[in-house]
Structure formats: C-alpha cells, structure tokens
Design a protein around this motif. Structure first.
Motif, PDB file in Angstrom:
ATOM      1  N   ALA A  35      26.291  19.401  -1.227  1.00 39.49           N
ATOM      2  CA  ALA A  35      24.903  19.593  -1.664  1.00 39.49           C
ATOM      3  C   ALA A  35      24.274  18.245  -2.005  1.00 39.49           C
ATOM      4  N   TYR A  36      25.057  17.344  -2.584  1.00 38.29           N
ATOM      5  CA  TYR A  36      24.550  16.006  -2.895  1.00 38.29           C
ATOM      6  C   TYR A  36      24.167  15.274  -1.605  1.00 38.29           C
ATOM      7  N   ASP A  37      24.925  15.476  -0.534  1.00 43.67           N
ATOM      8  CA  ASP A  37      24.587  14.854   0.752  1.00 43.67           C
ATOM      9  C   ASP A  37      23.223  15.329   1.235  1.00 43.67           C
ATOM     10  N   GLU A  38      22.911  16.586   0.983  1.00 42.00           N
ATOM     11  CA  GLU A  38      21.624  17.145   1.393  1.00 42.00           C
ATOM     12  C   GLU A  38      20.484  16.707   0.476  1.00 42.00           C
ATOM     13  N   ARG A 123      21.363   9.780   8.042  1.00 43.19           N
ATOM     14  CA  ARG A 123      20.894   9.252   6.764  1.00 43.19           C
ATOM     15  C   ARG A 123      21.759   8.086   6.328  1.00 43.19           C
ATOM     16  N   PRO A 124      21.219   7.206   5.499  1.00 43.44           N
ATOM     17  CA  PRO A 124      22.035   6.099   4.989  1.00 43.44           C
ATOM     18  C   PRO A 124      23.244   6.627   4.219  1.00 43.44           C
ATOM     19  N   THR A 125      24.319   5.895   4.271  1.00 44.10           N
ATOM     20  CA  THR A 125      25.523   6.305   3.563  1.00 44.10           C
ATOM     21  C   THR A 125      25.402   5.941   2.102  1.00 44.10           C
ATOM     22  N   ARG A 126      26.286   6.493   1.305  1.00 43.74           N
ATOM     23  CA  ARG A 126      26.318   6.172  -0.104  1.00 43.74           C
ATOM     24  C   ARG A 126      26.819   4.739  -0.256  1.00 43.74           C
TER      25      ARG A 126
END
Length: 133
Positions: A35-38, A123-126
């Motif tokens: 969910a954090y990825d989204e 999307r950019p990575t963490r």
C-alpha cells in the motif's frame, strides 16, 4: 477507579518474552508495504534491507532435530523426522527462489492488472532501495 495500564506499559512487560510473529502479521506488514508503494506517505513499513535480512535469516535456518525425544525413537523414526525437516526446508527455499526469479506479472493479484504493476515500477524507487545493508 483509574483504568488499568496496558500490558506493554506495565513494568513487568520488559521481562516477558515477546510473542512470536506469525504468518498473518507478516502478510499484514507486506500488505501495508505494498500500500505504501501505491501511496508513499510517511515512513515505509519495510525497508529493502529488512527484506534482505529476512531472506538471509530463512536461508540460514536448519531443519529441527528431534531433541529430547530422540532417545525414545528408533533409528528409522529419527531418519524419517530429519528427512521430513529437510524436505520442508527445501520446499521453503524453493518457493523463495521461484518468487524471487518470477516476473512481476506472475505475482500480480487478480484485482491488479499487469499494467498497474508497470506503472508502479516506473515510479522512483525508495531512497533505501539502493542502500547496502
């Protein structure tokens, strides 16, 4: 009368052993991480270093030995117990290997189309994704 202290706040809580975390709690943590990825807001629930550490911990495990009851068992029972533990360990390591080498589309839940995964991958990575543990 004031409410009782929650168990974690009680002074004896530090002396109690921690309850082992089970599969349900791990799945919930991974769900929160997905969910954090989204919707990346706040701190990520899991860092890539924690994923690596958990995989290394599983790979470092050894099948359990019979323990205290071994003396009461026949050699055939001991061999069967050890073979079962080794087979289980091989299945777990094999499942991890298959999951790590599969494509993202292979792991997409039924309610997520592969296109959703492609957008997430773009999307950019963490910041921690490139960090070395």
């Amino acid at each position: 009368m004031p409410p009782a202290d929650p168990p974690a706040a009680h002074p004896s809580a530090a002396h109690r052993p921690r309850r082992p975390i089970g599969g349900d709690e791990i799945r919930e943590l991974i769900d929160r991480d997905e969910a954090y990825d989204e919707n990346p807001y706040g701190e990520p629930p899991l860092l890539v270093a924690r994923y690596r550490a958990s995989l290394r911990a599983v790979l470092a495990t050894e099948p359990a030995e019979p323990g205290l009851f071994e003396r009461a068992w026949s050699q055939r029972e001991r061999d069967a117990y050890r073979a079962g533990g080794q087979a289980t360990h091989r299945v777990i390591v094999g499942a991890m290997a298959a999951a790590l080498t599969a494509t993202l589309a292979d792991h997409a839940p039924a309610d997520h189309a592969p296109a959703d995964r492609a957008a997430a991958a773009a999307r950019p990575t963490r910041p921690c994704d490139d960090a070395r543990p």
